[in-house]
Write a protein that holds these residues in place. Structure first.
Motif, PDB file in Angstrom:
ATOM      1  N   PRO A 122      -2.933  -2.753   0.277  1.00  0.00           N
ATOM      2  CA  PRO A 122      -3.944  -1.691   0.355  1.00  0.00           C
ATOM      3  C   PRO A 122      -5.348  -2.267   0.419  1.00  0.00           C
ATOM      4  O   PRO A 122      -5.734  -3.089  -0.419  1.00  0.00           O
ATOM      5  CB  PRO A 122      -3.732  -0.898  -0.937  1.00  0.00           C
ATOM      6  N   THR A 123      -6.114  -1.853   1.404  1.00  0.00           N
ATOM      7  CA  THR A 123      -7.506  -2.286   1.499  1.00  0.00           C
ATOM      8  C   THR A 123      -8.350  -1.489   0.510  1.00  0.00           C
ATOM      9  O   THR A 123      -7.976  -0.393   0.102  1.00  0.00           O
ATOM     10  CB  THR A 123      -8.048  -2.094   2.917  1.00  0.00           C
ATOM     11  N   ARG A 124      -9.496  -2.043   0.147  1.00  0.00           N
ATOM     12  CA  ARG A 124     -10.340  -1.381  -0.839  1.00  0.00           C
ATOM     13  C   ARG A 124     -11.784  -1.834  -0.664  1.00  0.00           C
ATOM     14  O   ARG A 124     -12.055  -2.877  -0.080  1.00  0.00           O
ATOM     15  CB  ARG A 124      -9.869  -1.716  -2.258  1.00  0.00           C
ATOM     16  N   PRO A 128      -6.469   1.326   6.745  1.00  0.00           N
ATOM     17  CA  PRO A 128      -5.951   1.722   5.436  1.00  0.00           C
ATOM     18  C   PRO A 128      -5.211   0.604   4.715  1.00  0.00           C
ATOM     19  O   PRO A 128      -5.017   0.670   3.499  1.00  0.00           O
ATOM     20  CB  PRO A 128      -5.017   2.885   5.767  1.00  0.00           C
ATOM     21  N   PHE A 129      -4.754  -0.392   5.448  1.00  0.00           N
ATOM     22  CA  PHE A 129      -4.007  -1.514   4.884  1.00  0.00           C
ATOM     23  C   PHE A 129      -4.214  -2.710   5.799  1.00  0.00           C
ATOM     24  O   PHE A 129      -4.624  -2.569   6.960  1.00  0.00           O
ATOM     25  CB  PHE A 129      -2.507  -1.178   4.777  1.00  0.00           C
ATOM     26  N   SER A 138       0.823  -1.198   0.000  1.00  0.00           N
ATOM     27  CA  SER A 138       0.000   0.000   0.000  1.00  0.00           C
ATOM     28  C   SER A 138       0.864   1.256   0.000  1.00  0.00           C
ATOM     29  O   SER A 138       1.887   1.334   0.692  1.00  0.00           O
ATOM     30  CB  SER A 138      -0.902  -0.004   1.242  1.00  0.00           C
ATOM     31  N   ASP A 139       0.434   2.246  -0.790  1.00  0.00           N
ATOM     32  CA  ASP A 139       1.092   3.550  -0.748  1.00  0.00           C
ATOM     33  C   ASP A 139       0.612   4.374   0.443  1.00  0.00           C
ATOM     34  O   ASP A 139       1.289   5.307   0.876  1.00  0.00           O
ATOM     35  CB  ASP A 139       0.799   4.320  -2.038  1.00  0.00           C
ATOM     36  N   LEU A 140      -0.576   4.032   0.969  1.00  0.00           N
ATOM     37  CA  LEU A 140      -1.120   4.721   2.138  1.00  0.00           C
ATOM     38  C   LEU A 140      -0.531   4.074   3.384  1.00  0.00           C
ATOM     39  O   LEU A 140      -0.685   2.873   3.601  1.00  0.00           O
ATOM     40  CB  LEU A 140      -2.648   4.599   2.149  1.00  0.00           C
ATOM     41  N   ARG A 141       0.149   4.855   4.210  1.00  0.00           N
ATOM     42  CA  ARG A 141       0.871   4.282   5.344  1.00  0.00           C
ATOM     43  C   ARG A 141       0.365   4.758   6.708  1.00  0.00           C
ATOM     44  O   ARG A 141       0.986   4.443   7.725  1.00  0.00           O
ATOM     45  CB  ARG A 141       2.375   4.603   5.222  1.00  0.00           C
TER      46      ARG A 141
END
Length: 448
Positions: free
Chosen positions: A302-304, A295-296, A106-109
């Protein structure tokens, strides 16, 4: 503390490499909780807990081991890493384990965009006690309530840091505040009890203690005079308080671990209809201000948002990396883990499509049957979907509540039950699992 934990996990991973691990990941958690319980307007119990724990998973080839500790000193973590590597050398090989590839991460950390942290001042123990007393007083003010079994309030926070040797490091944190009350009506062998409560991430969203206590008292009084339901086949309406358990059985049946074992009643239903055509089950781990958001996942993926069931059709399983590899599929970013265990598949925020009818509309539609407000015990066959549970609630005659019932049993088969659910429109939108009241017609009921 979170910044310290970021450095802590980095040091622990370094110890793991030095001890001989090929790969490793770490989970660090810290938090605090204050809980106040009252009885008779006085403090009954006060608890305060604070703790921090770190967990390490090491991989040597296709072998793995997990260890955890609350001792965060470097010397203890170094010993912890050496112990984990020694354990992994003795573990059986698993061809499906392994960290995520860097391009999967994930790019979101961090979780700041999900609004899970309430920045307002934490309540004092005195404020929590005031809420608990207010809930108790409101319950006792309801005619017919003889005592309050428990009334309380809690506040807590937790923060989590996840890091791995593949380069991932992420963090998220959440707060929570809760008020609850359990009231008792009647005396002797004719006592009945019921409860109400509310938990929110942000204190300003919490319902008032008076409302919670009043509802608990009213629910308890309404249960007085309960008798067993009649035996036969009747319509059953699962109240919104407990209807999510039905969707929970569906989620358990599509868990990748169960599918890989072949121990699921839905193992042959991928791409097939499992719910009525108009209904979908949506998972959205990125919903703001919700307790199940993240967020992950714990493998850094990465969650979605995804449709688990779309227009009645089962679209996929719930998978972490290992279960996905076993099934020849891609992970759905649903890995969860404790500090002392490896990742395993789990669901985040879930929402079932609502109907257009109110609960009262469904009561009128069902005519005669059982409104279930409480489930007791469980006999569920995960392989076949056979379902049997103890239940209590209210008997319905001519579309209206007639009298309270208890000590009944409802039974059916989940494959058939899920295909026949009729949802109301009364789901609470702030919950992690959003499921309205559900009507299922023609179920077996055992009672008197």
């Amino acid at each position: 503390m979170t910044q310290d934990f970021a450095d802590l996990t980095a040091r622990l991973l370094n110890f793991a490499r030095k001890a001989g691990a090929d790969q490793a990941d770490a989970v660090a958690r810290d938090g605090s909780s204050t809980s106040i319980t009252v009885r008779g307007g006085k403090l009954e119990e006060a608890e305060r807990s604070e703790g921090a724990e770190i967990g390490l998973r090491v991989l040597l080839g296709q072998r793995q081991a997990c260890v955890s500790s609350s001792d965060l000193r470097d010397t203890a973590m170094e010993q912890m890493a050496a112990r984990a590597v020694a354990m992994a050398r003795e573990a059986p090989e698993d061809p499906y384990i392994g960290l995520a590839d860097p391009d999967q991460l994930s790019d979101l950390r961090d979780g700041s965009a999900l609004d899970m942290w309430d920045a307002t001042e934490a309540p004092s123990p005195e404020a929590l006690m005031k809420d608990a007393i207010a809930a108790e007083e409101a319950a006792m003010a309801v005619g017919g309530v003889t005592q309050v079994q428990s009334a309380g309030a809690t506040y807590g926070f937790s923060s989590t840091v996840i890091a791995a040797t593949n380069g991932f490091q992420g963090r998220f944190a959440r707060t929570s505040r809760q008020t609850y009350c359990t009231a008792i009506a009647g005396t002797g062998t004719k006592m009945e009890r019921d409860s109400d409560g509310d938990m929110r991430l942000h204190q300003s969203d919490l319902r008032s203690p008076a409302e919670i206590g009043t509802r608990a008292g009213e629910r308890a009084v309404a249960r007085l005079g309960a008798v067993q339901p009649p035996t036969g086949r009747y319509n059953v309406l699962f109240d919104e308080r407990i209807s999510s358990s039905l969707i929970g059985h569906l989620l358990g049946a599509i868990n990748g671990a169960a599918i890989a074992r072949g121990s699921s009643f839905l193992r042959n239903h991928l791409g097939k209809q499992v719910l009525p055509e108009a209904l979908s089950v949506i998972e959205d781990p990125l919903r703001r201000r919700t307790s199940g958001s993240r967020p992950f996942d714990t493998e850094g993926l990465p969650t979605r948002r995804r449709a688990i069931v779309e227009n009645g059709i089962l679209t996929g399983w719930t998978l972490d990396l290992a279960s996905a590899r076993k099934l020849g599929m891609a992970s759905t970013a649903n890995a969860a883990r404790g500090t002392a265990s490896p990742p395993s598949p789990a669901n985040w925020n879930i929402e079932l499509t609502e109907g257009t009818a109110s609960r009262d509309d469904l009561l009128a539609q069902m005519g005669t049957g059982f409104l279930v407000t409480s489930l007791i015990g469980s006999t569920i066959n995960g392989n076949t979907g056979d379902y049997s549970r103890g239940a209590s609630g209210y008997w319905v005659e001519n579309g209206k509540l007639s009298h309270p019932v208890a000590e009944g049993t409802i039974a059916g088969n989940l494959i058939d039950m899920l295909m026949r659910i009729i949802p109301a429109n009364d789901a609470r939108k702030h919950l992690s699992t959003i499921v309205p009241s559900i009507l299922i017609e023609d179920m077996s009921i055992a009672g008197q």
